[in-house]
Write a protein that holds these residues in place. Structure first.
Motif, PDB file in Angstrom:
ATOM      1  N   LEU B  26      -4.720  -7.269  -1.812  1.00  0.00           N
ATOM      2  CA  LEU B  26      -3.581  -8.028  -1.278  1.00  0.00           C
ATOM      3  C   LEU B  26      -3.110  -9.006  -2.348  1.00  0.00           C
ATOM      4  N   HIS B  34       4.649 -12.686   3.215  1.00  0.00           N
ATOM      5  CA  HIS B  34       3.931 -11.425   3.143  1.00  0.00           C
ATOM      6  C   HIS B  34       3.500 -11.044   4.556  1.00  0.00           C
ATOM      7  N   THR B 215       2.041  -5.378   4.066  1.00  0.00           N
ATOM      8  CA  THR B 215       0.790  -4.638   3.920  1.00  0.00           C
ATOM      9  C   THR B 215       0.384  -4.146   5.302  1.00  0.00           C
ATOM     10  N   VAL B 222      -6.183  -0.572   3.861  1.00  0.00           N
ATOM     11  CA  VAL B 222      -4.751  -0.648   3.631  1.00  0.00           C
ATOM     12  C   VAL B 222      -4.206   0.770   3.623  1.00  0.00           C
ATOM     13  N   ALA B 225       1.677  -0.328   1.486  1.00  0.00           N
ATOM     14  CA  ALA B 225       2.071  -1.667   1.068  1.00  0.00           C
ATOM     15  C   ALA B 225       3.324  -1.554   0.228  1.00  0.00           C
TER      16      ALA B 225
END
Ligand SMILES: Nc1ncnc2c1ncn2[C@@H]1O[C@H](COP(=O)(O)OP(=O)(O)O)[C@@H](O)[C@H]1O
Ligand SMILES: [Mg+2]
Lengths: 393, 256
Positions: B26, B34, B215, B222, B225
């Protein structure tokens, strides 16, 4: 019309509305009613020179431990060991005074007996607090265990060291020791001196009959004059001063200091407080030590006042302390409470406990009926206050 | 491209045998929102609690301004400029706005006394800056609306030096109008330019409205993203559904 915002929805209140919404208001009204009722029912005797002294004595006794219990309840915990702690502290001081310091370290002065006892009770308070915060167990159950543990320890110690569960006939330490005197002696003599001075002015020139009538005696008692026309009462019990000091400090700390903010925050929502960096555990442990301190002061005033102690001292006091805290507006769930309210509660409960001495025709057991009733009423009133503050959740 | 204020590399978190986070990367930049998206149980809260010092990572590294850091407590994280506004907001209902604002970080005078007037003023001013004019900071938080409480918690985090503001589902428990209020607040904080915001939500519309970068988490990993330009609406919907194609889901539902 201008744009309305969320803030406009909060109504401006007058000072009177604010006063009526204060959490102490219920306790205050009950207290005033009791004072007036007792004054009338006792024909003023409850508030003559000696009546006032005796009432304030019991109010201060209740008040000292109720302040400790309330501060702890605001932080979200209970202490059921207060009564047994009183017995333990009284035992410890009396045995040291009678039999000398432990390990044959010689005679105990009042100061040494007090300090060593306080060190022990604070340590026990620390242990109780540490067990509660470390284990996450309910303080109700942990302190219930200490209620039994300390009472048992007190009795066993009495029997082992003293052969009897009672110490009496200690020398009157307040005569010699200033330290014993500030705990067990008299304070605020000026108040009673002024009262007597004023009384003398009132009766100046009055010709009294050879045998005073009951009415004469009542009248003189209200002026702090005894049957021999001398000053009757010379001062309050020292515990009154300790009650005032502890109440003033507790009020100041809770409403004006960082520590006070931490105490409220801890009792309201422990996790929220912790997430913001409040040392929740230290606050709680500190307050368990504070209740132990209050119990020790209660015991010390008693020991040095009466020069006696026994294994049953302080019995049930933890329940009175909690009841008074609740009557004074302290929430059972923590996070909210008022020292002024607790003072009002102590005055109310103290006066009613003593009422039987001034109104001999009533059965003393009515005291507990009354206490039960106002306790229940207070719990309901407090719940309403809590709902109002939290918007009804 | 500017340097990210906070960077997370291959972060994992095990709860006993259970892998809550299985290697998460991240990057968050100052002046950006974000959006962290994912279904219930995806690991969003676990991720931010690790960033906030509540949990310690099992492996992986957190960097602040390029320097590796490790937080042993929420205090460490807060000192490093990570301000977290949890789902429960960490507010005390029975206490006043000001007492909540300064909880644990009170302004002290001699003897530990509270500088109450000063604290009232600051609480009022800080909340005004991000959107609400709260006339009476001595009012109990319990009487405030959900949106106002969010604003209080956000203003508090910023006042105490947050460089990364983490908001855990700030809109989820609110009504429509208050949700918009919170989004406006987020925009105002973003406009300052010096604060990086991590906005956790599972509302696609909200994240679109304020997000600069996205994300997507699913089952602790994940699964996608990118910036708002890189991720189109269809792609977003696919990732929100945990990576399944919408067509497949429709078929599945029809088959029941
Ligand atoms: N302290 C914990 N111990 C064990 N399992 C946990 C703990 N915290 C979270 N989990 C598990 O980790 C998973 C991710 O949870 P969470 O991070 O809260 O998801 P989200 O916030 O995305 O809904 C869930 O399955 C949850 O049960
Ligand atoms: Mg969550």
């Amino acid at each position: 019309m201008a744009e309305r915002s969320e803030a406009d929805r909060l109504k401006e209140e007058t000072w009177l509305q604010r006063l009526v919404r204060r959490p102490e208001i219920g306790a205050f009204i009950v207290m005033v009613v009791i004072i007036v009722a007792l004054a009338i029912a006792s024909d003023g005797k409850a508030f003559n020179a000696l009546g006032l002294k005796n009432n304030i004595k019991i109010i201060a006794q209740y008040g000292i431990i109720a302040l400790g219990a309330a501060a702890l309840m605001i932080a979200g915990e209970f202490d059921l060991s207060i009564g047994s702690m009183i017995g333990f502290a009284g035992m410890s001081m009396a045995l040291m005074l009678k039999w000398g310091l432990p390990f044959g370290l010689g005679e105990a002065t009042p100061f040494l007996a007090f300090i060593i006892t306080l060190a022990m009770t604070l340590t026990i308070g620390w242990i109780i607090g540490t067990i509660v915060v470390r284990s996450g167990l309910s303080s109700f159950i942990v302190t219930l265990a200490f209620l039994f543990f300390l009472r048992g320890t007190t009795e066993v110690s009495f029997r082992l060291i003293n052969q009897s569960t009672q110490v009496s006939g200690l020398p009157d330490y307040k005569e010699e020791s200033w330290f014993a005197n500030i705990l067990g002696g008299e304070v605020f003599g000026w108040f009673y001196d002024a009262w007597y001075w004023f009384g003398q002015k009132m009766v100046a020139g009055v010709e009294w009959p050879a045998r005073l009538t009951a009415d004469n005696i009542n009248y003189l008692a209200a002026l702090n004059i005894n049957r021999r026309l001398e000053q009757w009462v010379t001062g309050f019990d020292a515990r009154f001063m300790w009650f005032l000091i502890i109440a003033a400090v507790a009020y100041f700390v809770l409403s004006r200091t960082q520590l006070g903010n931490w105490i409220y925050a801890t009792g309201d929502n422990k996790e929220a407080a912790r997430a913001n960096g409040v040392p929740v555990n230290r606050v709680k442990v500190g307050l368990f030590m504070f209740t132990a301190f209050c119990a020790t002061m209660f015991a010390a005033c008693q020991v040095f006042d009466t020069n006696t102690s026994d294994a049953a001292k302080g019995n049930l006091m933890e329940l009175f302390a909690i009841a008074i805290a609740v009557v004074g507006g302290t929430l059972m769930t923590g996070g909210f409470g008022s020292i002024i309210g607790v003072v009002f509660g102590a005055i109310t409960v103290g006066l009613v406990a003593n009422a039987v001495f001034f109104i001999p025709e009533i059965d003393g057991a009515w005291f507990r009926v009354f206490l039960g009733s106002i306790l229940l009423a207070a719990v309901f009133a407090n719940e309403r206050i809590r709902k109002r503050i939290t918007g009804g959740i | 491209m500017a340097e990210p204020y906070l960077r997370v590399e291959n972060l994992t978190k095990q709860f006993g045998p259970f892998t809550a986070l299985g290697g998460v990367d991240l990057e968050v930049y100052p002046g950006e929102v974000h959006a962290l998206l994912g279904d219930n149980g995806a690991g969003k809260s676990t991720l931010i609690k690790t960033l906030a010092g509540v949990h310690q990572p099992t492996s992986g590294q957190i960097y602040i301004e390029g320097k590796p850091v490790s937080f042993r407590s929420p205090r460490d994280a807060s000192a490093a400029g990570i301000g977290t506004v949890y789902q429960d907001l960490a507010l005390n209902q029975l206490m006043s706005v000001t007492r909540n604002f300064f909880m644990g970080r009170e302004l002290k005078g001699p003897l530990g006394t509270l500088r109450m007037d000063e604290m009232n003023q600051i609480a009022h001013d800080e909340m005004l800056k991000i959107g609400i004019d709260f006339s009476d900071p001595t009012q109990a938080v319990g009487t405030m609306s959900g949106g106002q409480r969010q604003t209080l918690a956000i203003a508090r985090a910023i006042h105490f030096g947050a460089k990364v503001l983490i908001l855990d589902e700030p809109t989820s428990a609110l009504g429509q109008k208050q949700q918009m209020g919170v989004l406006k607040t987020i925009k105002r904080v973003r406009a300052r330019g010096d604060i990086a915001i991590i906005f956790i939500t599972h509302n696609e519309i909200h994240s679109r409205l304020v997000g600069d970068r996205f994300t997507f988490l699913a089952l602790g990993k994940v699964i996608g993203a990118g910036t708002s330009d890189q991720i189109g609406n269809d792609e977003m919907r696919r990732l929100m559904a945990g990576g399944a194609e919408m067509g497949d889901l429709e078929q599945e539902l029809a088959g029941i």
